[in-house]
Scaffold this motif. Structure first.
Motif, PDB file in Angstrom:
ATOM      1  N   GLU A 127      22.880 -38.481  27.232  1.00  0.00           N
ATOM      2  CA  GLU A 127      23.423 -38.887  28.530  1.00  0.00           C
ATOM      3  C   GLU A 127      24.698 -38.124  28.841  1.00  0.00           C
ATOM      4  O   GLU A 127      24.905 -37.679  29.981  1.00  0.00           O
ATOM      5  N   ILE A 128      25.574 -37.955  27.861  1.00  0.00           N
ATOM      6  CA  ILE A 128      26.827 -37.223  28.072  1.00  0.00           C
ATOM      7  C   ILE A 128      26.532 -35.778  28.447  1.00  0.00           C
ATOM      8  O   ILE A 128      27.161 -35.216  29.351  1.00  0.00           O
ATOM      9  N   GLU A 178      26.564 -31.756  32.786  1.00  0.00           N
ATOM     10  CA  GLU A 178      25.853 -30.778  33.622  1.00  0.00           C
ATOM     11  C   GLU A 178      26.004 -31.138  35.101  1.00  0.00           C
ATOM     12  O   GLU A 178      26.248 -30.264  35.947  1.00  0.00           O
ATOM     13  N   ASN A 179      25.855 -32.432  35.396  1.00  0.00           N
ATOM     14  CA  ASN A 179      25.992 -32.878  36.782  1.00  0.00           C
ATOM     15  C   ASN A 179      27.424 -32.693  37.283  1.00  0.00           C
ATOM     16  O   ASN A 179      27.648 -32.285  38.432  1.00  0.00           O
ATOM     17  N   GLN A 188      29.999 -28.828  21.959  1.00  0.00           N
ATOM     18  CA  GLN A 188      29.246 -27.706  22.551  1.00  0.00           C
ATOM     19  C   GLN A 188      29.026 -27.939  24.048  1.00  0.00           C
ATOM     20  O   GLN A 188      29.149 -27.011  24.857  1.00  0.00           O
ATOM     21  N   ALA A 189      28.716 -29.181  24.409  1.00  0.00           N
ATOM     22  CA  ALA A 189      28.533 -29.516  25.833  1.00  0.00           C
ATOM     23  C   ALA A 189      29.838 -29.304  26.593  1.00  0.00           C
ATOM     24  O   ALA A 189      29.828 -28.794  27.732  1.00  0.00           O
ATOM     25  N   LEU A 190      30.957 -29.644  25.963  1.00  0.00           N
ATOM     26  CA  LEU A 190      32.264 -29.427  26.598  1.00  0.00           C
ATOM     27  C   LEU A 190      32.531 -27.932  26.788  1.00  0.00           C
ATOM     28  O   LEU A 190      33.038 -27.514  27.832  1.00  0.00           O
ATOM     29  N   LEU A 191      32.182 -27.163  25.767  1.00  0.00           N
ATOM     30  CA  LEU A 191      32.394 -25.724  25.839  1.00  0.00           C
ATOM     31  C   LEU A 191      31.577 -25.097  26.969  1.00  0.00           C
ATOM     32  O   LEU A 191      32.073 -24.230  27.688  1.00  0.00           O
TER      33      LEU A 191
END
Length: 306
Positions: A242-243, A248-249, A300-303
């Motif tokens: 979900e995060i 992404e959104n 990684q998502a933050l990056l």
């Protein structure tokens, strides 16, 4: 957000030019009444606007002032038919008139056509100079027999017109499903061009940011809920996905604003807040609960996002 309607300009309504005098305006009004193609109130409003100095100035600035009558007629015909405007169509126009034409087109262009006209609109703001606009307006007024205008009035009305152009670009962009990605491309163009282009696009991105505010608020709350779930149970898998989706959104809506802030060597405040609270979560998960894989996944998502 509103589209920029060039065809509702008083000069278009009455079918006259800024060089026509008061008697020509009256004749055009009476002829239009006889033809009964438009509402009487609309025609009277157009006539009155062109007879009074301040409303006339707004009409002059928002029209194709400086264009040859045939050029203006051809452009209006294309806009009425929702036909894309080419650089050749606007080659002889003053910059402020180019901006008006581009703004009028943005409401009906396809996704593929939109960027080039948006870029042309932004480029026109590199070339719009107050002194040149004043000279243009007053030269036309002298021919038509109307009193010339002072710098402060032109400056004020230009500011209002600029905001109409900003709103036209945002209104046009937000009709597409990928409005955020489109606005990111526009922001990148502004940063590449810098100067007056970047200043104008910065205002466009700011207006787009106001449009996205409810979406960003919702995403922020969704992220908070996912964080709360992981705080309750760091081993959960679902909140991680979900995060990733929420980020992404977030990026799709906020990337343009991040780029504008980055060009000023600043962090976009809301994105920074999102980053900080997720970064704090990853440290807590890794250090307090040894959930290293989950922490790396969020990092990684933050990056990828910021």
């Amino acid at each position: 957000m509103a589209n920029f309607d060039l065809l509702s300009n008083p000069f278009a309504v009455l079918g006259i030019t800024p060089r026509d005098d008061a008697s020509a305006i009256t004749i055009a009004y009476e002829d239009a009444l006889d033809e009964a193609k438009l509402d009487e109130h609309e025609l009277l409003s157009a006539q009155q606007s062109l007879m009074a100095s301040r409303p006339r100035l707004a009409a002059e600035l928002g029209w194709l002032t400086g264009a040859a009558p045939k050029v203006a007629a051809d452009i209006c015909s294309k806009i009425a038919g929702q036909i894309p405007i080419s650089a050749q169509d606007t080659a002889t126009l003053p910059p402020v008139s180019v901006a008006n034409v581009c703004s009028a087109c943005l409401g009906y262009l396809s996704r593929a056509e939109f960027p080039n006209i948006a870029f042309a609109l932004a480029d026109s703001y590199q070339n719009i100079k107050l002194a040149a606009v004043i000279n243009l307006i007053n030269a036309e007024r002298q021919v038509a027999g109307f009193a010339t205008v002072e710098q402060n009035l032109v400056q004020s009305e230009l500011k209002n017109l600029r905001q109409e152009h900003v709103q036209a670009m945002v209104s046009g962009a937000t009709k597409f499903d990928d409005a955020g990605h489109l606005m990111t491309a526009i922001a990148e163009y502004g940063i590449e061009r810098s100067g007056g282009v970047l200043e104008f696009i910065g205002e466009v991105v700011e207006a787009f940011d106001r449009w996205t505010a409810p979406h960003l608020h919702e995403i922020d709350e969704q992220i908070d809920r996912s964080i709360s779930q992981l705080r309750d149970d760091p081993s959960l898998e679902a909140p991680l996905g979900e995060i990733e989706t929420h980020l992404e959104n977030w990026d799709s809506f906020n990337q343009a604003q991040q780029l504008i802030f980055e060009a000023k060597n600043l962090d976009e405040p809301r994105s920074r807040a999102i980053y900080d609270k997720l970064r704090e979560l990853t440290i807590w998960m890794a250090n307090e609960h040894e959930e290293h894989n989950s922490a790396r996944r969020i990092s990684q998502a933050l990056l990828e996002t910021f």
